[in-house]
Scaffold this motif. Sequence first.
Motif, PDB file in Angstrom:
ATOM      1  N   ALA A 319       0.835  -1.204   0.000  1.00 44.25           N
ATOM      2  CA  ALA A 319       0.000   0.000   0.000  1.00 44.25           C
ATOM      3  C   ALA A 319       0.872   1.257   0.000  1.00 44.25           C
ATOM      4  CB  ALA A 319      -0.935  -0.007   1.202  1.00 44.25           C
ATOM      5  N   GLY A 320       0.342   2.328  -0.604  1.00 44.46           N
ATOM      6  CA  GLY A 320       1.171   3.481  -0.914  1.00 44.46           C
ATOM      7  C   GLY A 320       1.394   4.489   0.185  1.00 44.46           C
ATOM      8  N   SER A 321       0.889   4.275   1.397  1.00 45.31           N
ATOM      9  CA  SER A 321       1.157   5.217   2.484  1.00 45.31           C
ATOM     10  C   SER A 321       1.081   4.481   3.809  1.00 45.31           C
ATOM     11  CB  SER A 321       0.140   6.367   2.473  1.00 45.31           C
ATOM     12  OG  SER A 321      -1.129   5.931   2.928  1.00 45.31           O
ATOM     13  N   ARG A 322       1.618   5.119   4.846  1.00 47.96           N
ATOM     14  CA  ARG A 322       1.594   4.511   6.182  1.00 47.96           C
ATOM     15  C   ARG A 322       0.160   4.248   6.648  1.00 47.96           C
ATOM     16  NH1 ARG A 322       5.730   4.698   9.919  1.00 47.96           N
ATOM     17  NH2 ARG A 322       7.776   5.289   9.096  1.00 47.96           N
ATOM     18  N   MET A 323      -0.730   5.207   6.403  1.00 52.46           N
ATOM     19  CA  MET A 323      -2.106   5.046   6.859  1.00 52.46           C
ATOM     20  C   MET A 323      -2.758   3.829   6.215  1.00 52.46           C
ATOM     21  SD  MET A 323      -5.576   5.648   6.080  1.00 52.46           S
ATOM     22  CE  MET A 323      -5.903   7.071   5.047  1.00 52.46           C
ATOM     23  N   TRP A 324      -2.558   3.650   4.896  1.00 49.53           N
ATOM     24  CA  TRP A 324      -3.196   2.518   4.220  1.00 49.53           C
ATOM     25  C   TRP A 324      -2.489   1.204   4.547  1.00 49.53           C
ATOM     26  CZ3 TRP A 324      -7.912   2.731   3.082  1.00 49.53           C
ATOM     27  CH2 TRP A 324      -8.500   3.927   2.672  1.00 49.53           C
ATOM     28  N   ARG A 325      -1.209   1.245   4.814  1.00 48.09           N
ATOM     29  CA  ARG A 325      -0.545   0.015   5.251  1.00 48.09           C
ATOM     30  C   ARG A 325      -1.046  -0.398   6.635  1.00 48.09           C
ATOM     31  NH1 ARG A 325       3.831   2.459   2.676  1.00 48.09           N
ATOM     32  NH2 ARG A 325       4.831   3.141   4.588  1.00 48.09           N
ATOM     33  N   ALA A 326      -1.339   0.580   7.478  1.00 49.28           N
ATOM     34  CA  ALA A 326      -1.905   0.257   8.791  1.00 49.28           C
ATOM     35  C   ALA A 326      -3.288  -0.368   8.639  1.00 49.28           C
ATOM     36  CB  ALA A 326      -1.980   1.517   9.655  1.00 49.28           C
ATOM     37  N   GLN A 327      -4.088   0.155   7.722  1.00 54.63           N
ATOM     38  CA  GLN A 327      -5.396  -0.447   7.468  1.00 54.63           C
ATOM     39  C   GLN A 327      -5.234  -1.887   6.990  1.00 54.63           C
ATOM     40  OE1 GLN A 327      -8.389   0.566   8.060  1.00 54.63           O
ATOM     41  NE2 GLN A 327      -8.422   2.805   8.115  1.00 54.63           N
ATOM     42  N   ALA A 352       0.736  -2.273  12.562  1.00 54.58           N
ATOM     43  CA  ALA A 352      -0.253  -1.231  12.272  1.00 54.58           C
ATOM     44  C   ALA A 352      -0.074  -0.031  13.209  1.00 54.58           C
ATOM     45  CB  ALA A 352      -1.670  -1.797  12.406  1.00 54.58           C
ATOM     46  N   ARG A 353       0.168  -0.315  14.492  1.00 54.14           N
ATOM     47  CA  ARG A 353       0.347   0.776  15.464  1.00 54.14           C
ATOM     48  C   ARG A 353       1.616   1.563  15.183  1.00 54.14           C
ATOM     49  NH1 ARG A 353      -1.199  -1.844  19.413  1.00 54.14           N
ATOM     50  NH2 ARG A 353      -3.211  -0.839  19.746  1.00 54.14           N
ATOM     51  N   LYS A 354       2.635   0.909  14.675  1.00 53.33           N
ATOM     52  CA  LYS A 354       3.870   1.609  14.328  1.00 53.33           C
ATOM     53  C   LYS A 354       3.652   2.511  13.109  1.00 53.33           C
ATOM     54  CE  LYS A 354       8.737   0.780  13.179  1.00 53.33           C
ATOM     55  NZ  LYS A 354       9.794  -0.251  12.955  1.00 53.33           N
ATOM     56  N   GLN A 355       2.847   2.045  12.165  1.00 51.70           N
ATOM     57  CA  GLN A 355       2.599   2.818  10.946  1.00 51.70           C
ATOM     58  C   GLN A 355       1.698   4.024  11.213  1.00 51.70           C
ATOM     59  OE1 GLN A 355       3.780   2.297   7.823  1.00 51.70           O
ATOM     60  NE2 GLN A 355       4.866   0.396   8.228  1.00 51.70           N
ATOM     61  N   CYS A 356       0.633   3.806  11.989  1.00 51.93           N
ATOM     62  CA  CYS A 356      -0.344   4.879  12.194  1.00 51.93           C
ATOM     63  C   CYS A 356      -0.871   4.825  13.621  1.00 51.93           C
ATOM     64  CB  CYS A 356      -1.491   4.737  11.183  1.00 51.93           C
ATOM     65  SG  CYS A 356      -2.641   6.128  11.126  1.00 51.93           S
ATOM     66  N   PRO A 357      -0.075   5.265  14.598  1.00 50.83           N
ATOM     67  CA  PRO A 357      -0.508   5.216  15.997  1.00 50.83           C
ATOM     68  C   PRO A 357      -1.753   6.073  16.214  1.00 50.83           C
ATOM     69  CG  PRO A 357       1.486   6.549  15.749  1.00 50.83           C
ATOM     70  CD  PRO A 357       1.266   5.875  14.440  1.00 50.83           C
ATOM     71  N   GLY A 358      -2.685   5.531  16.980  1.00 53.72           N
ATOM     72  CA  GLY A 358      -3.903   6.282  17.255  1.00 53.72           C
ATOM     73  C   GLY A 358      -5.054   5.946  16.344  1.00 53.72           C
ATOM     74  N   MET A 359      -4.861   5.113  15.337  1.00 57.08           N
ATOM     75  CA  MET A 359      -5.965   4.727  14.463  1.00 57.08           C
ATOM     76  C   MET A 359      -6.930   3.834  15.240  1.00 57.08           C
ATOM     77  SD  MET A 359      -5.867   3.181  10.595  1.00 57.08           S
ATOM     78  CE  MET A 359      -5.465   1.487  11.020  1.00 57.08           C
ATOM     79  N   VAL A 360      -8.197   4.191  15.285  1.00 56.90           N
ATOM     80  CA  VAL A 360      -9.176   3.527  16.142  1.00 56.90           C
ATOM     81  C   VAL A 360      -9.367   2.068  15.751  1.00 56.90           C
ATOM     82  CG1 VAL A 360     -11.637   3.496  16.731  1.00 56.90           C
ATOM     83  CG2 VAL A 360     -10.363   5.642  16.801  1.00 56.90           C
ATOM     84  N   ARG A 361      -9.263   1.763  14.475  1.00 59.68           N
ATOM     85  CA  ARG A 361      -9.506   0.384  14.041  1.00 59.68           C
ATOM     86  C   ARG A 361      -8.527  -0.588  14.684  1.00 59.68           C
ATOM     87  NH1 ARG A 361      -8.879  -2.483   8.133  1.00 59.68           N
ATOM     88  NH2 ARG A 361     -10.095  -4.350   8.665  1.00 59.68           N
TER      89      ARG A 361
END
Length: 380
Positions: A319-327, A352-361
């Motif tokens: 995936a092309g960004s940290r947020m989408w890799r976390a998803q 996932a937490r390393k890529q986008c900490p704080g993402m609720v999912r």
Amino acid sequence: MIQLLYRRLTAASLCTGVLLVLVLVDRLHAPWATLGFLLGALLGRERLADTWLLLTGRLAGVRFLIVRYGRGRLLWDGRIAGVPVEIGLWPNSLYLYFALVPGPALRLRLWLSSACYFGVHAGLGGWLALSADGLGRGVGIGLLLTVVLRLPRPDTSPLVSGWALLVMPFRADWLGQHLWKPEAVQADRLLSTGRIAEARALLEGLEPGEYPLAHLTPAGLALVEGRYEEAEQIAADVADRGYAFHTAHLLIGMAFIGRADSGEFSPERAGALLDPFLVRLGIDDRKLYRDFLPTADVARFQNDPETAVRVARRLSTMAGSRMWRAQACCSLAAALIATRRPDEAGKALARARKQCPGMVRISDVERMLEQPVGARPVRG
């Protein structure tokens, strides 16, 4: 009228150009010339356009949201001139996610960018084809072929496309649908790199106003913060107005998935919503279409967790960004939970937490990990 003429012109130029190139290729008897033709076709297909866009895009009003080269494990992750840049382990095409911002004479600058690109592309190919021998001549003919193939491509890209060169000057009402507010560009950069709080601070009080594409950043922020219904509504509004079809529908699909993982939807209801949703996007076989993240979760909701693991694992590095890799890591963890592999699921959630900490999912899927399979409560 101009679009009809464009279609007819490009169809005629395509037939003529392909015949001409085939004749030239037929004359390439030397192995080096044939190799050069393959190299020229590979270079001209996308790489020349990507390089041109990187070098001249800012002059044409382009602002890059993220630039990535290669997939798999990250070798380098940083910023160049404020733009997030990532380099992956395995080489592949450039991933350029960009936006257009308002500015003086923007239409003219975009047209000049396309005109200069095709001039350089065709000029280089013609010069090599006519003046070089062997490998060089083959490269030139390969470049000429890609010019012929690129001109009639039926997209409506504002950059380095035949449409931008031949149709855009006559569409005065068209450019507005591609514009972003500059503040939304910066907020999207922050969100893409997993800096949720900074993106939220920049977006507070910011109205996208006349630029509908700028709504996609608030939709993405709502998605990562667990405001799934809001994310779905914002993205649906953008899609209903005819903008960013693929991105808007990706956000809608992920909102369905988030509502299922949080317990708001049952897996059966989420699968029933997502399956026809994917068919409308032209995705009727999730096992073949591996690069669209919701296909992994549809497989999970329809009791095919092994397919879900395979698709999500691929996208967790691609995936092309940290947020989408976390998803994607969350989708992978949920699928691994369904296959009763909790240790691997925990590792996916840590990534996932390393890529986008704080993402609720991440927290929603973590709760799934703590419960027996099939015992998760559903709120609605």
